[in-house]
Design a protein around this motif. Sequence first.
Motif, PDB file in Angstrom:
ATOM      1  N   LYS A  33     -94.108  15.602 -50.953  1.00  0.00           N
ATOM      2  CA  LYS A  33     -93.608  16.453 -52.033  1.00  0.00           C
ATOM      3  C   LYS A  33     -92.296  15.890 -52.538  1.00  0.00           C
ATOM      4  O   LYS A  33     -91.520  15.328 -51.776  1.00  0.00           O
ATOM      5  CB  LYS A  33     -93.383  17.879 -51.528  1.00  0.00           C
ATOM      6  N   GLY A  34     -92.093  16.034 -53.836  1.00  0.00           N
ATOM      7  CA  GLY A  34     -90.870  15.521 -54.432  1.00  0.00           C
ATOM      8  C   GLY A  34     -90.353  16.444 -55.517  1.00  0.00           C
ATOM      9  O   GLY A  34     -90.994  17.431 -55.883  1.00  0.00           O
ATOM     10  N   LEU A  35     -89.192  16.091 -56.020  1.00  0.00           N
ATOM     11  CA  LEU A  35     -88.528  16.860 -57.055  1.00  0.00           C
ATOM     12  C   LEU A  35     -87.941  15.878 -58.068  1.00  0.00           C
ATOM     13  O   LEU A  35     -87.312  14.891 -57.675  1.00  0.00           O
ATOM     14  CB  LEU A  35     -87.410  17.701 -56.430  1.00  0.00           C
ATOM     15  N   ILE A  36     -88.158  16.143 -59.328  1.00  0.00           N
ATOM     16  CA  ILE A  36     -87.585  15.282 -60.361  1.00  0.00           C
ATOM     17  C   ILE A  36     -86.114  15.648 -60.511  1.00  0.00           C
ATOM     18  O   ILE A  36     -85.774  16.805 -60.736  1.00  0.00           O
ATOM     19  CB  ILE A  36     -88.328  15.443 -61.695  1.00  0.00           C
ATOM     20  N   VAL A  37     -85.251  14.659 -60.354  1.00  0.00           N
ATOM     21  CA  VAL A  37     -83.814  14.871 -60.435  1.00  0.00           C
ATOM     22  C   VAL A  37     -83.301  14.578 -61.841  1.00  0.00           C
ATOM     23  O   VAL A  37     -82.474  15.308 -62.381  1.00  0.00           O
ATOM     24  CB  VAL A  37     -83.074  13.981 -59.409  1.00  0.00           C
TER      25      VAL A  37
END
Length: 77
Positions: free
Chosen positions: A11-15
């Motif tokens: 899982k990731g998050l766009i910064v």
Amino acid sequence: MQLGEMKIGTKGLIVKVNSGNSAYRQRLVAMGLIPGTPFVVSRIAPFGDPIEITVRGFALSLRKDEARILEIEEVVA
């Protein structure tokens, strides 16, 4: 971190959406890839390109060189 460094199921998050090809950047933003958007790496092609992510309920395939416009961070659950 780069999208190509992530593994399937991560899982990731766009910064941040960095500057680059303005038409491509605008297309990514129109699809909802804005800072704070979570995603999951769904699939990776055998040679590592393209990479499919699930974001906002749909699957999106991105080439590594195109995905470099995105600054992301891994989310540890």
